[in-house]
Design a protein around this motif. Sequence first.
Motif, PDB file in Angstrom:
ATOM      1  N   LEU A  28       0.820  -1.198   0.000  1.00 49.55           N
ATOM      2  CA  LEU A  28       0.000   0.000   0.000  1.00 49.55           C
ATOM      3  C   LEU A  28       0.862   1.260   0.000  1.00 49.55           C
ATOM      4  CD1 LEU A  28      -2.884   1.057   0.054  1.00 49.55           C
ATOM      5  CD2 LEU A  28      -2.807   0.900   2.548  1.00 49.55           C
ATOM      6  N   THR A  29       1.933   1.245   0.756  1.00 51.49           N
ATOM      7  CA  THR A  29       2.866   2.380   0.782  1.00 51.49           C
ATOM      8  C   THR A  29       3.485   2.587  -0.593  1.00 51.49           C
ATOM      9  OG1 THR A  29       3.340   2.054   3.122  1.00 51.49           O
ATOM     10  CG2 THR A  29       4.979   3.261   1.841  1.00 51.49           C
ATOM     11  N   ALA A  80       1.467   6.403  -7.110  1.00 56.12           N
ATOM     12  CA  ALA A  80       0.381   7.313  -7.469  1.00 56.12           C
ATOM     13  C   ALA A  80       0.793   8.771  -7.274  1.00 56.12           C
ATOM     14  CB  ALA A  80      -0.868   6.999  -6.644  1.00 56.12           C
ATOM     15  N   ALA A  81       1.531   9.055  -6.219  1.00 55.67           N
ATOM     16  CA  ALA A  81       1.981  10.433  -5.968  1.00 55.67           C
ATOM     17  C   ALA A  81       2.921  10.912  -7.071  1.00 55.67           C
ATOM     18  CB  ALA A  81       2.673  10.520  -4.611  1.00 55.67           C
ATOM     19  N   ALA A 103      -0.959   1.767 -13.133  1.00 57.46           N
ATOM     20  CA  ALA A 103       0.436   1.382 -13.327  1.00 57.46           C
ATOM     21  C   ALA A 103       0.542   0.218 -14.302  1.00 57.46           C
ATOM     22  CB  ALA A 103       1.040   0.974 -11.978  1.00 57.46           C
ATOM     23  N   PRO A 104       1.530   0.254 -15.203  1.00 53.54           N
ATOM     24  CA  PRO A 104       1.749  -0.904 -16.072  1.00 53.54           C
ATOM     25  C   PRO A 104       2.204  -2.097 -15.234  1.00 53.54           C
ATOM     26  CG  PRO A 104       3.517   0.691 -16.359  1.00 53.54           C
ATOM     27  CD  PRO A 104       2.508   1.309 -15.447  1.00 53.54           C
ATOM     28  N   THR A 131       7.378  -0.422 -10.846  1.00 52.65           N
ATOM     29  CA  THR A 131       7.904  -0.610  -9.496  1.00 52.65           C
ATOM     30  C   THR A 131       8.042   0.752  -8.822  1.00 52.65           C
ATOM     31  OG1 THR A 131      10.209  -0.499 -10.209  1.00 52.65           O
ATOM     32  CG2 THR A 131       9.207  -2.694 -10.096  1.00 52.65           C
ATOM     33  N   PHE A 132       8.047   0.730  -7.497  1.00 53.14           N
ATOM     34  CA  PHE A 132       8.313   1.927  -6.716  1.00 53.14           C
ATOM     35  C   PHE A 132       9.219   1.513  -5.571  1.00 53.14           C
ATOM     36  CE2 PHE A 132       7.530   4.905  -3.254  1.00 53.14           C
ATOM     37  CZ  PHE A 132       7.743   6.105  -3.904  1.00 53.14           C
TER      38      PHE A 132
END
Length: 88
Positions: free
Chosen positions: A47-48, A54-55, A62-63, A67-68
């Motif tokens: 979730l983080t 999203a930010a 997202a494809p 990744t984040f």
Amino acid sequence: MDDPAERAVGARVLAGDRGPVGEDRVTQLKKLGMIWCHFDVVWAEGLTAARGWAAENGRLLAPLDATFQGAAVGILVEERAGRRPQGR
């Protein structure tokens, strides 16, 4: 104790045949960082990462390979989208 699952997990993991884990023991374990439910930890991390994606991108579309900070946001979003009820 906030969560009945904490007592159940604590009782199984720590008490063996000695009965449920007391409030004082639970407090001590929380201070040590006891992970009561691995699923909750994984969910919170996902979730983080989704919020971070999203930010940065203005939305959570997202494809699949997105990744984040090393977390597979695209896969998380795809898995969650596949579990929502039809028509929503």
